[in-house]
Design an enzyme around this catalytic site. Structure first.
Site, PDB file in Angstrom:
ATOM      1  N   CYS A   1     -55.025  37.906 124.057  1.00 58.76           N
ATOM      2  CA  CYS A   1     -53.784  38.610 124.361  1.00 58.76           C
ATOM      3  C   CYS A   1     -52.658  37.649 124.732  1.00 58.76           C
ATOM      4  CB  CYS A   1     -53.996  39.621 125.484  1.00 58.76           C
ATOM      5  SG  CYS A   1     -54.526  38.858 127.023  1.00 58.76           S
TER       6      CYS A   1
ATOM      7  N   HIS B   1     -57.746  20.306 125.350  1.00 61.42           N
ATOM      8  CA  HIS B   1     -57.079  21.615 125.352  1.00 61.42           C
ATOM      9  C   HIS B   1     -58.095  22.736 125.195  1.00 61.42           C
ATOM     10  CE1 HIS B   1     -54.007  24.649 124.615  1.00 61.42           C
ATOM     11  NE2 HIS B   1     -54.692  25.017 123.548  1.00 61.42           N
TER      12      HIS B   1
END
Length: 290
Positions: A80, A121
């Site tokens: 999301c 990351h």
């Protein structure tokens, strides 16, 4: 103070696993140095920019960049609050695609990382460090789902498998050795926690969207039905999915069109879908404090 201490602790673990062993750890050696990612998230773009980009970005990433770069091995991670393409760079590099309009748009609002930075990351993402809710645990299953989809698509190989495995190991250690997983660790539990603080009893609640987060929210609401919930109506673009969940938990259901025309029937809207901005604005004006 506690949050700062937590972040420092997590970064220490990351540095120990990555930087501290940078010259020795196999994950830092070729061919893992070809591991790269390009993406956009709510940490780099506004809500509107992200919503506008997300509508078509995965399709464009697959039909545009995957083709332009001649990629064979890659996977998508979509949540999301982020959408990313992870891949092994071949001979063509993203830095060579100066005239690719879509790429330049993504880079304007997003990021491109390669090698060590891309691995770090992914480890941060899998640990819930880049989530809007720090320590979000749902991201773990989303990373696993992303790899399963790549396996089905036959764009997965042992290098991607080991990189994801390493990121999940980092995630597990961070969650074990710090307090990042204590308290609220999902959007669903956060939504219900906010509802518990409302002074009004027996709230009439509308839930928009029945994806992973929407389904979890609905499950939490069902468990807390006697405390704060008077009625719950589930809205979704696909009526059948809304009907299934409604029947499971004995809630009502409806379409998105019905949702935006019935604001007076609800006290709270929990949005777990990509509603149009004008629809969100309509609910915001009709439901003070939304």
């Amino acid at each position: 103070g506690f949050l700062l201490f937590l972040i420092i602790s997590i970064n220490t673990i990351l540095n120990t696993l990555l930087t501290g062993k940078r010259s020795a750890h196999p994950i830092m050696q070729s061919p893992f140095t070809k591991f790269s990612t390009i993406g956009v998230s709510l940490n780099t773009a506004t809500n509107k920019q992200f919503a506008d980009l997300k509508k078509d970005v995965q399709h464009e990433l697959e039909t545009n960049l995957v083709f332009a770069l001649g990629l064979r091995f890659y996977f998508f991670l979509s949540t999301c609050n982020l959408l990313e393409l992870y891949f092994l760079e071949e001979e063509n590099r993203i830095s060579d695609l100066h005239d690719n309009v879509f790429l330049q748009t993504i880079l304007t609002y997003g990021y491109y990382k390669t090698g060590y930075e891309a691995i770090r990351h992914l480890a941060r993402v899998a640990s819930g460090m880049d989530s809007k809710i720090l320590g979000d645990y749902e991201i773990v299953s989303q990373v696993k789902n992303a790899s399963n989809e790549a396996i089905e698509r036959r764009t997965f190989n042992s290098i991607l498998e080991k990189t994801i495995g390493f990121a999940l190991q980092v995630s597990k250690r961070i969650r074990t050795e710090t307090k990042i997983s204590q308290g609220i660790t999902s959007y669903a539990s956060a939504a219900v926690d906010i509802l518990q603080r409302e002074k009004k009893e027996k709230l009439r609640i509308a839930v928009a969207g029945t994806g992973d987060i929407g389904s979890q929210v609905i499950k939490y609401l069902a468990a807390n039905r006697k405390k704060k919930v008077s009625a719950v109506t589930i809205f979704n673009r696909t009526a059948e999915r809304a009907r299934e969940l409604a029947q499971t938990y004995n809630f009502s259901f409806g379409s998105f069109d019905e949702l935006v025309t019935s604001t007076d029937q609800f006290d709270v809207l929990i949005n777990c879908a990509d509603l149009r901005e004008e629809d969100v604005q309509k609910f915001s004006s009709a439901l003070p404090g939304l």
